[in-house]
Design a protein around this motif. Structure first.
Motif, short mmCIF file in Angstrom:
data_model
loop_
_atom_site.label_atom_id
_atom_site.label_comp_id
_atom_site.label_asym_id
_atom_site.label_seq_id
_atom_site.Cartn_x
_atom_site.Cartn_y
_atom_site.Cartn_z
N LEU A 1 0.75 -1.16 -0.06
CA LEU A 1 0.11 -0.15 -0.04
C LEU A 1 0.85 1.21 -0.11
CD1 LEU A 1 -2.75 -0.96 2.70
CD2 LEU A 1 -2.93 -0.84 0.01
N PRO A 2 0.31 2.53 -0.51
CA PRO A 2 1.14 3.59 -0.42
C PRO A 2 1.64 3.98 0.69
CG PRO A 2 -0.88 3.85 -1.67
CD PRO A 2 -0.99 2.63 -1.03
N VAL A 3 2.80 4.26 1.00
CA VAL A 3 3.58 4.76 2.14
C VAL A 3 3.02 6.14 2.85
CG1 VAL A 3 5.72 5.25 3.24
CG2 VAL A 3 5.51 3.49 1.95
N TYR A 4 2.83 6.94 1.99
CA TYR A 4 2.44 8.23 2.30
C TYR A 4 1.09 8.27 2.89
CZ TYR A 4 6.22 11.32 2.31
OH TYR A 4 7.57 12.06 2.74
N ALA A 5 -0.04 7.40 2.68
CA ALA A 5 -1.09 7.17 3.27
C ALA A 5 -0.82 7.16 4.94
CB ALA A 5 -2.15 6.14 2.72
N THR A 6 0.32 6.57 5.56
CA THR A 6 0.46 6.30 6.62
C THR A 6 0.96 7.49 7.42
OG1 THR A 6 2.83 5.47 6.58
CG2 THR A 6 0.99 3.78 6.12
N VAL A 7 1.36 8.49 6.70
CA VAL A 7 2.27 9.64 7.32
C VAL A 7 1.10 10.58 7.86
CG1 VAL A 7 3.63 11.67 6.67
CG2 VAL A 7 4.16 9.66 5.62
N SER A 8 0.00 10.71 7.33
CA SER A 8 -1.02 11.83 7.71
C SER A 8 -2.07 10.97 8.54
CB SER A 8 -1.80 12.18 6.53
OG SER A 8 -2.94 12.95 6.84
N PRO A 9 -2.55 11.68 9.64
CA PRO A 9 -3.67 11.20 10.56
C PRO A 9 -5.19 11.44 10.02
CG PRO A 9 -2.77 13.07 11.42
CD PRO A 9 -1.99 12.89 10.10
N LEU A 10 -5.05 12.38 9.17
CA LEU A 10 -6.31 12.63 8.63
C LEU A 10 -7.19 11.50 7.87
CD1 LEU A 10 -5.53 15.93 7.05
CD2 LEU A 10 -6.15 15.63 9.53
N GLY A 11 -8.64 11.69 7.97
CA GLY A 11 -9.44 10.91 7.07
C GLY A 11 -10.50 11.29 6.77
N THR A 12 -11.29 10.84 5.89
CA THR A 12 -12.70 11.10 5.50
C THR A 12 -13.44 10.16 5.41
OG1 THR A 12 -13.78 12.79 3.80
CG2 THR A 12 -12.04 11.20 3.10
N VAL A 13 -14.99 10.68 5.13
CA VAL A 13 -15.87 9.68 5.02
C VAL A 13 -16.51 10.14 3.53
CG1 VAL A 13 -18.14 8.56 5.63
CG2 VAL A 13 -16.33 8.98 7.36
N LEU A 14 -16.59 9.29 2.81
CA LEU A 14 -17.09 9.74 1.47
C LEU A 14 -18.61 9.00 1.00
CD1 LEU A 14 -13.86 9.50 -0.73
CD2 LEU A 14 -14.63 11.57 0.42
N PHE A 15 -19.36 9.48 0.30
CA PHE A 15 -20.72 8.73 -0.12
C PHE A 15 -20.22 7.80 -1.10
CE2 PHE A 15 -22.43 12.69 1.67
CZ PHE A 15 -23.53 12.37 2.43
N GLY A 16 -20.78 6.61 -0.99
CA GLY A 16 -20.38 5.61 -1.99
C GLY A 16 -21.68 5.64 -2.94
N SER A 17 -22.02 4.34 -3.56
CA SER A 17 -22.91 4.12 -4.91
C SER A 17 -24.26 3.76 -4.31
CB SER A 17 -22.22 3.35 -5.66
OG SER A 17 -21.94 2.12 -5.46
N ASP A 18 -24.33 3.13 -2.90
CA ASP A 18 -25.63 2.58 -2.38
C ASP A 18 -26.13 3.59 -1.40
OD1 ASP A 18 -27.76 1.04 -1.95
OD2 ASP A 18 -26.53 -0.54 -0.94
N LEU A 19 -26.61 4.57 -1.96
CA LEU A 19 -27.39 5.68 -1.04
C LEU A 19 -28.63 5.61 -0.65
CD1 LEU A 19 -25.14 8.91 -1.75
CD2 LEU A 19 -24.72 7.00 -0.12
N GLU A 20 -29.06 6.16 0.28
CA GLU A 20 -30.55 6.48 0.78
C GLU A 20 -31.15 7.73 -0.17
OE1 GLU A 20 -27.77 8.43 3.70
OE2 GLU A 20 -27.72 6.57 2.80
N ALA A 21 -32.38 7.64 -0.24
CA ALA A 21 -32.85 8.57 -1.17
C ALA A 21 -32.40 10.14 -0.78
CB ALA A 21 -34.35 8.41 -1.05
N ALA A 22 -32.41 10.38 0.44
CA ALA A 22 -32.25 11.82 0.87
C ALA A 22 -30.81 12.53 0.39
CB ALA A 22 -32.03 12.19 2.30
#
Length: 208
Positions: free
Chosen positions: A171-192
């Motif tokens: 896996l990419p090494v630099y992904a481990t350097v940052s403590p940040l994260g995010t939640v993205l909307f996927g493809s199977d979403l509720e109507a709202a």
């Protein structure tokens, strides 16, 4: 080096690696999480790819657009890192521009930089034009794509990581350097939230 996180909340852990289309995509730096994306597989999207080939459309631009499921007070990572899981190389075009002085100005055509119009509308747009053209024109293999975060897209080194099922994966090494994260909307979403569904944008020219 060894990075160990506390256990994820059940609402996160129960939705990781389910093998199904996800309503949310969880990305986290450190000893965190990454996502895998399969475009145009037999279940979802192969017909669209076949239609492009059959009609001989010219692909001018193709993008993956990820919308953020914003949590107040959370600092979002500045950029997403989309890569080929077979080669571990990012999906950066050969003609894109490297900037030695700035990570965010490097590879502007690839994109992936955070975009925010207001507090509730945050997204990342990653250009995959070359990847799609390789599938259509050159019959390249439709590989699984990996998605994580990066504090510096100029750094593309990979290293072995131990996954939750006790298997190793590069896996990419630099992904481990940052403590940040995010939640993205996927493809199977509720109507709202259907307007923030993960989108594949394709701009094309029809031929006679």
């Amino acid at each position: 080096n060894t990075f160990i996180n506390e256990a994820f909340p059940s609402e996160v852990s129960d939705n990781l690696d389910t093998g199904e289309n996800a309503s949310r995509i969880y990305l986290k730096g450190g000893a965190g999480t990454y996502a895998e994306i399969k475009l145009f597989d037999e279940t979802d999207g192969k017909e669209a790819l076949d239609q492009i080939k059959a009609n001989n459309w010219i692909i001018n631009e193709a993008n993956l657009v990820f919308y953020v499921d914003k949590t107040p007070g959370v600092i979002e990572p500045p950029r997403l890192y989309l890569f080929d899981t077979e080669t571990n190389f990012p999906l950066i075009g050969s003609n894109d521009e490297f900037d030695a002085s700035s990570s965010l100005r490097s590879y502007p055509f690839y994109g992936g930089v955070i975009e925010q119009s207001d507090a509730s509308n945050i997204k990342y747009t990653v250009k995959i034009t070359d990847y799609l053209n390789d599938l259509v024109v050159r019959n390249a293999e439709n590989v699984t794509l990996g998605l994580t975060i990066t504090p510096d897209i100029r750094q593309i080194a990979v290293s072995n990581a131990m996954l939750a099922n006790d298997t190793e994966k590069e896996l990419p090494v630099y992904a481990t350097v940052s403590p940040l994260g995010t939640v993205l909307f996927g493809s199977d979403l509720e109507a709202a939230n259907t307007n923030k569904k993960l989108k594949l944008e394709i701009f094309y020219t029809e031929t006679d």
